[in-house]
Design a protein around this motif. Structure first.
Motif, PDB file in Angstrom:
ATOM      1  N   ALA A 101     -18.807  -0.260   8.565  1.00 57.40           N
ATOM      2  CA  ALA A 101     -18.876  -1.349   7.584  1.00 57.40           C
ATOM      3  C   ALA A 101     -19.532  -2.599   8.171  1.00 57.40           C
ATOM      4  O   ALA A 101     -20.177  -3.364   7.451  1.00 57.40           O
ATOM      5  CB  ALA A 101     -17.472  -1.689   7.079  1.00 57.40           C
ATOM      6  N   ALA A 149     -15.567   0.330  -1.501  1.00 59.54           N
ATOM      7  CA  ALA A 149     -16.663   1.310  -1.497  1.00 59.54           C
ATOM      8  C   ALA A 149     -17.859   0.757  -2.276  1.00 59.54           C
ATOM      9  O   ALA A 149     -19.003   0.856  -1.820  1.00 59.54           O
ATOM     10  CB  ALA A 149     -16.197   2.631  -2.095  1.00 59.54           C
ATOM     11  N   ALA A 150     -17.587   0.156  -3.425  1.00 61.31           N
ATOM     12  CA  ALA A 150     -18.676  -0.433  -4.216  1.00 61.31           C
ATOM     13  C   ALA A 150     -19.279  -1.641  -3.496  1.00 61.31           C
ATOM     14  O   ALA A 150     -20.503  -1.822  -3.468  1.00 61.31           O
ATOM     15  CB  ALA A 150     -18.153  -0.842  -5.593  1.00 61.31           C
ATOM     16  N   TRP A 151     -18.423  -2.463  -2.884  1.00 55.44           N
ATOM     17  CA  TRP A 151     -18.884  -3.671  -2.184  1.00 55.44           C
ATOM     18  C   TRP A 151     -19.783  -3.304  -1.006  1.00 55.44           C
ATOM     19  O   TRP A 151     -20.715  -4.036  -0.660  1.00 55.44           O
ATOM     20  CB  TRP A 151     -17.677  -4.472  -1.728  1.00 55.44           C
ATOM     21  CG  TRP A 151     -17.952  -5.863  -1.253  1.00 55.44           C
ATOM     22  CD1 TRP A 151     -19.128  -6.565  -1.296  1.00 55.44           C
ATOM     23  CD2 TRP A 151     -17.012  -6.745  -0.651  1.00 55.44           C
ATOM     24  NE1 TRP A 151     -18.973  -7.820  -0.763  1.00 55.44           N
ATOM     25  CE2 TRP A 151     -17.673  -7.955  -0.357  1.00 55.44           C
ATOM     26  CE3 TRP A 151     -15.671  -6.639  -0.337  1.00 55.44           C
ATOM     27  CZ2 TRP A 151     -17.038  -9.034   0.242  1.00 55.44           C
ATOM     28  CZ3 TRP A 151     -15.040  -7.712   0.248  1.00 55.44           C
ATOM     29  CH2 TRP A 151     -15.721  -8.892   0.535  1.00 55.44           C
ATOM     30  N   MET A 152     -19.503  -2.185  -0.359  1.00 59.51           N
ATOM     31  CA  MET A 152     -20.315  -1.761   0.779  1.00 59.51           C
ATOM     32  C   MET A 152     -21.776  -1.527   0.395  1.00 59.51           C
ATOM     33  O   MET A 152     -22.661  -1.576   1.241  1.00 59.51           O
ATOM     34  CB  MET A 152     -19.756  -0.472   1.392  1.00 59.51           C
ATOM     35  CG  MET A 152     -18.490  -0.658   2.162  1.00 59.51           C
ATOM     36  SD  MET A 152     -18.773  -1.748   3.553  1.00 59.51           S
ATOM     37  CE  MET A 152     -17.189  -2.514   3.694  1.00 59.51           C
ATOM     38  N   MET A 153     -22.016  -1.259  -0.846  1.00 62.01           N
ATOM     39  CA  MET A 153     -23.383  -0.994  -1.289  1.00 62.01           C
ATOM     40  C   MET A 153     -24.196  -2.277  -1.470  1.00 62.01           C
ATOM     41  O   MET A 153     -25.393  -2.224  -1.717  1.00 62.01           O
ATOM     42  CB  MET A 153     -23.359  -0.189  -2.600  1.00 62.01           C
ATOM     43  CG  MET A 153     -22.705   1.178  -2.439  1.00 62.01           C
ATOM     44  SD  MET A 153     -23.411   2.192  -1.124  1.00 62.01           S
ATOM     45  CE  MET A 153     -25.023   2.522  -1.793  1.00 62.01           C
ATOM     46  N   LYS A 163     -15.841  -8.434   4.417  1.00 61.03           N
ATOM     47  CA  LYS A 163     -15.507  -7.035   4.132  1.00 61.03           C
ATOM     48  C   LYS A 163     -14.587  -6.448   5.193  1.00 61.03           C
ATOM     49  O   LYS A 163     -13.621  -5.758   4.874  1.00 61.03           O
ATOM     50  CB  LYS A 163     -16.778  -6.189   4.056  1.00 61.03           C
ATOM     51  CG  LYS A 163     -17.686  -6.519   2.914  1.00 61.03           C
ATOM     52  CD  LYS A 163     -18.997  -5.750   3.034  1.00 61.03           C
ATOM     53  CE  LYS A 163     -20.010  -6.254   2.035  1.00 61.03           C
ATOM     54  NZ  LYS A 163     -21.327  -5.667   2.231  1.00 61.03           N
ATOM     55  N   HIS A 201     -24.857   1.603   4.540  1.00 58.63           N
ATOM     56  CA  HIS A 201     -24.035   1.164   3.417  1.00 58.63           C
ATOM     57  C   HIS A 201     -23.472   2.361   2.656  1.00 58.63           C
ATOM     58  O   HIS A 201     -22.321   2.334   2.213  1.00 58.63           O
ATOM     59  CB  HIS A 201     -24.838   0.246   2.497  1.00 58.63           C
ATOM     60  CG  HIS A 201     -25.121  -1.081   3.121  1.00 58.63           C
ATOM     61  ND1 HIS A 201     -24.181  -2.078   3.216  1.00 58.63           N
ATOM     62  CD2 HIS A 201     -26.246  -1.567   3.709  1.00 58.63           C
ATOM     63  CE1 HIS A 201     -24.708  -3.128   3.822  1.00 58.63           C
ATOM     64  NE2 HIS A 201     -25.954  -2.840   4.141  1.00 58.63           N
ATOM     65  N   GLY A 202     -24.263   3.401   2.508  1.00 55.27           N
ATOM     66  CA  GLY A 202     -23.792   4.603   1.825  1.00 55.27           C
ATOM     67  C   GLY A 202     -22.660   5.293   2.566  1.00 55.27           C
ATOM     68  O   GLY A 202     -21.667   5.710   1.955  1.00 55.27           O
ATOM     69  N   SER A 230     -20.603   3.854   4.727  1.00 56.50           N
ATOM     70  CA  SER A 230     -19.446   2.956   4.626  1.00 56.50           C
ATOM     71  C   SER A 230     -18.756   3.131   3.281  1.00 56.50           C
ATOM     72  O   SER A 230     -17.523   3.220   3.207  1.00 56.50           O
ATOM     73  CB  SER A 230     -19.878   1.490   4.774  1.00 56.50           C
ATOM     74  OG  SER A 230     -20.435   1.256   6.026  1.00 56.50           O
ATOM     75  N   ALA A 231     -19.548   3.158   2.226  1.00 57.35           N
ATOM     76  CA  ALA A 231     -18.979   3.335   0.888  1.00 57.35           C
ATOM     77  C   ALA A 231     -18.237   4.663   0.792  1.00 57.35           C
ATOM     78  O   ALA A 231     -17.140   4.735   0.221  1.00 57.35           O
ATOM     79  CB  ALA A 231     -20.088   3.253  -0.167  1.00 57.35           C
ATOM     80  N   LEU A 235     -14.367   5.317  -0.107  1.00 56.32           N
ATOM     81  CA  LEU A 235     -14.079   6.197  -1.233  1.00 56.32           C
ATOM     82  C   LEU A 235     -13.077   7.272  -0.813  1.00 56.32           C
ATOM     83  O   LEU A 235     -12.086   7.529  -1.517  1.00 56.32           O
ATOM     84  CB  LEU A 235     -15.379   6.833  -1.739  1.00 56.32           C
ATOM     85  CG  LEU A 235     -15.273   7.709  -2.979  1.00 56.32           C
ATOM     86  CD1 LEU A 235     -14.858   6.882  -4.185  1.00 56.32           C
ATOM     87  CD2 LEU A 235     -16.620   8.377  -3.247  1.00 56.32           C
TER      88      LEU A 235
END
Length: 187
Positions: free
Chosen positions: A14, A80-84, A117, A168-169, A171-172, A176
């Motif tokens: 992250a 998960a969404a924020w990581m994107m 984060k 980022h993917g 991390s998300a 998740l």
């Protein structure tokens, strides 16, 4: 041991491309004192993540276990969404720079981590692994150092070589999976 490895992995990934990693890069380029910068990052992270973990433990003790499970799962899904969403460097001109590499790093890193984060992730992980509080703090600190030490040591030479959309993917995906496992297995 699950708390340590999960916390380390979640925060290390992250942190890549996070504003505090960008701050570490700026500090490394500005001061060229990697040991002092690393020490400042370490101290700021331990204190910040211990405080964040304490909030997580408090939430866990305060909330009904079923509510906490749903809240944690929802929070992991939001993470998960924020990581994107990639971070950008903040304004690099700071009055703290005159304090020298250690104090400037400590203060700027501590402030930058507030509401970041990785701090929120630490709070959530401590609530999830409440019996392993210190393993969570150790893991998130280890993850933070694992992500930032290469930046500090390499300075600006290695930046931009890691495909950030992959970071980022991944991390998300980790957050998740944490959300799903929180729903699947009770606390």
């Amino acid at each position: 041991m699950e708390a340590l490895t999960t916390s380390t992995l979640a925060v290390a990934i992250a942190e890549i491309g996070d504003k505090t990693q960008l701050l570490a890069l700026v500090l490394a380029c500005r001061y060229q004192k990697p040991l002092l910068i690393a020490a400042g990052i370490l101290l700021a992270t331990v204190i910040n993540h211990a405080l964040a973990g304490t909030v997580g433990v408090w939430l866990q003790s305060w909330l009904d276990p079923d509510w906490l499970r749903w809240l944690l799962a929802a929070s992991f899904f939001v993470m998960a969404a924020w990581m994107m969403i990639p971070d950008k460097a903040d304004d690099t001109d700071s009055r703290f720079y005159r304090l020298g590499p250690f104090m400037a790093t400590f203060i700027l890193f501590f402030i930058a981590e507030i509401g970041d984060k990785t701090q929120i992730a630490t709070t959530l992980l401590a609530a999830r692994f409440v019996d392993d509080f210190w393993w969570v703090v150790a893991g998130t600190t280890l993850g933070m150092m694992a992500a930032n030490l290469p930046v500090v040591l390499a300075g600006h030479k290695g930046s931009g070589r890691i495909p950030m959309h992959w970071v980022h993917g991944i991390s998300a995906l980790i957050f998740l999976v944490l959300g799903i496992t929180t729903l699947w297995w009770p606390l």
